[in-house]
Design an enzyme around this catalytic site. Structure first.
Site, short mmCIF file in Angstrom:
data_model
loop_
_atom_site.label_atom_id
_atom_site.label_comp_id
_atom_site.label_asym_id
_atom_site.label_seq_id
_atom_site.Cartn_x
_atom_site.Cartn_y
_atom_site.Cartn_z
N TYR A 25 0.81 -1.23 0.00
CA TYR A 25 0.00 0.00 0.00
C TYR A 25 0.84 1.28 0.00
O TYR A 25 0.27 2.38 -0.04
CB TYR A 25 -0.95 -0.01 1.21
CG TYR A 25 -2.01 -1.08 1.10
CD1 TYR A 25 -3.04 -0.97 0.17
CD2 TYR A 25 -1.97 -2.22 1.91
CE1 TYR A 25 -4.01 -1.96 0.05
CE2 TYR A 25 -2.94 -3.21 1.81
CZ TYR A 25 -3.95 -3.07 0.88
OH TYR A 25 -4.90 -4.05 0.76
N ASN A 76 -12.90 5.50 -1.23
CA ASN A 76 -12.19 4.22 -1.22
C ASN A 76 -12.90 3.36 -0.18
O ASN A 76 -12.67 3.49 1.02
CB ASN A 76 -10.72 4.40 -0.85
CG ASN A 76 -9.96 3.08 -0.92
OD1 ASN A 76 -10.57 2.01 -0.97
ND2 ASN A 76 -8.64 3.14 -0.92
N ASP A 89 -26.50 0.92 -1.92
CA ASP A 89 -27.84 1.54 -1.88
C ASP A 89 -27.75 3.01 -1.47
O ASP A 89 -28.44 3.86 -2.03
CB ASP A 89 -28.76 0.78 -0.92
CG ASP A 89 -29.17 -0.58 -1.48
OD1 ASP A 89 -29.04 -0.78 -2.70
OD2 ASP A 89 -29.62 -1.43 -0.69
N HIS A 102 -9.16 2.93 -5.66
CA HIS A 102 -8.40 1.89 -4.96
C HIS A 102 -6.92 2.15 -5.16
O HIS A 102 -6.49 2.42 -6.30
CB HIS A 102 -8.76 0.49 -5.47
CG HIS A 102 -10.19 0.15 -5.24
ND1 HIS A 102 -10.66 -0.20 -3.99
CD2 HIS A 102 -11.26 0.18 -6.06
CE1 HIS A 102 -11.97 -0.38 -4.08
NE2 HIS A 102 -12.36 -0.16 -5.31
N ARG A 113 -11.55 -9.77 -4.61
CA ARG A 113 -11.46 -8.29 -4.57
C ARG A 113 -11.99 -7.66 -5.85
O ARG A 113 -12.07 -6.44 -5.97
CB ARG A 113 -10.01 -7.84 -4.39
CG ARG A 113 -9.42 -8.26 -3.08
CD ARG A 113 -8.06 -7.65 -2.87
NE ARG A 113 -7.38 -8.31 -1.78
CZ ARG A 113 -7.55 -8.02 -0.48
NH1 ARG A 113 -8.36 -7.04 -0.13
NH2 ARG A 113 -6.93 -8.70 0.46
O1 CA2 Z 1 -6.40 -0.91 -2.95
C1 CA2 Z 1 -7.23 -0.40 -2.19
O2 CA2 Z 1 -7.29 0.81 -1.98
C2 CA2 Z 1 -8.19 -1.29 -1.41
O3 CA2 Z 1 -9.46 -0.63 -1.37
C3 CA2 Z 1 -7.62 -1.44 -0.03
C4 CA2 Z 1 -8.43 -2.39 0.85
C5 CA2 Z 1 -8.68 -3.72 0.15
O4 CA2 Z 1 -9.57 -4.50 0.94
C6 CA2 Z 1 -9.28 -3.52 -1.22
O5 CA2 Z 1 -9.41 -4.80 -1.84
C7 CA2 Z 1 -8.39 -2.63 -2.08
C8 CA2 Z 1 -7.68 -2.65 2.16
C9 CA2 Z 1 -7.49 -1.42 2.98
C10 CA2 Z 1 -6.59 -1.76 4.10
O6 CA2 Z 1 -5.50 -0.89 4.04
C11 CA2 Z 1 -4.37 -1.25 4.68
C12 CA2 Z 1 -3.34 -0.35 4.59
C13 CA2 Z 1 -2.15 -0.64 5.18
C14 CA2 Z 1 -1.98 -1.81 5.87
C15 CA2 Z 1 -3.01 -2.70 5.97
C16 CA2 Z 1 -4.22 -2.42 5.37
#
Ligand code: CA2
Length: 151
Positions: A25, A76, A89, A102, A113
Site C-alpha cells: 500500500y 475508497n 444503496d 483503490h 477483490r
Molecule cells: O487498494 C485499495 O485501496 C483497497 O481498497 C484497499 C483495501 C482492500 O480491501 C481492497 O481490496 C483494495 C484494504 C485497505 C486496508 O488498508 C491497509 C493499509 C495498510 C496496511 C493494511 C491495510
C-alpha cells in the site's frame, strides 16, 4: 462564492496506511493522503471533507449526509467494496457523482477483490495508481461538478 464540497470517504483499515504492508500500500500515511487531497482541492477551487471509518453503518450515514451538502463523493470503500449492498444503496440514493478509488490494482489481486458493488453507483473507477488516484479522482470530480453546474 463558496467552493463546491467534495466528500473524500475512506473505509476500514485505511487508517493503517503507511504503518503496515508498505510493500503493498506504499509508505504514505492517511494524513499524507489528506494533505495531498487538500493541496489538489485548493488548486481546483474545491473544498473537501476527508474522513475514515472502520464502520459500515457510519460510512452509510456519511454518504446519506452528503445529500444537499456535498457536490460529489470520492470513496475508497476498502473491504466494503465487495460486500456492502447497504453502501451501494446509499450511494445510489444520494444522487451525486461518485468516483471509486483503490490504491492497488484490485484486478491483479485475489478474485474476491474484483467484484465491486460500489462500481454500480460510480461514475468512474481508479485503481492501481497508488495515492495519486485520489488526486486524479478530484481532478475528474472538478470537471463533473463544473459540467453539472453548467447544465
Ligand atoms: O487498494 C485499495 O485501496 C483497497 O481498497 C484497499 C483495501 C482492500 O480491501 C481492497 O481490496 C483494495 C484494504 C485497505 C486496508 O488498508 C491497509 C493499509 C495498510 C496496511 C493494511 C491495510
Amino acid at each position: 462564492m463558496t467552493p463546491p464540497l467534495i466528500a473524500v470517504l475512506n473505509g476500514p483499515n485505511l487508517n493503517l496506511l503507511g504503518l503496515r504492508e508498505p510493500e503493498r500500500y506504499g509508505t504514505a500515511t492517511l494524513d499524507d493522503v489528506e494533505a495531498l487531497c487538500a493541496e489538489v482541492a485548493e488548486e481546483l477551487g474545491l473544498a473537501i471533507d476527508f474522513r475514515q471509518t472502520n464502520g459500515e453503518g457510519e460510512l452509510v450515514t456519511w454518504v446519506q449526509e452528503c445529500r444537499g451538502r456535498a457536490a460529489g463523493i470520492v470513496i475508497n470503500p476498502a473491504g466494503y467494496t465487495t460486500t456492502s449492498v447497504a453502501l451501494l444503496d446509499a450511494l445510489l440514493a444520494v444522487e451525486l457523482p461518485v468516483i471509486e478509488v483503490h490504491i492497488t490494482n484490485i484486478h491483479r489481486r485475489e478474485e474476491f477483490r474484483q467484484h465491486s458493488y460500489v462500481s454500480r453507483a460510480a461514475t468512474g473507477v481508479i485503481a492501481g495508481l497508488g495515492i495519486e488516484g485520489y488526486a486524479l479522482a478530484l481532478r475528474a470530480m472538478a470537471r463533473l461538478v463544473a459540467e453539472e453546474a453548467a447544465e
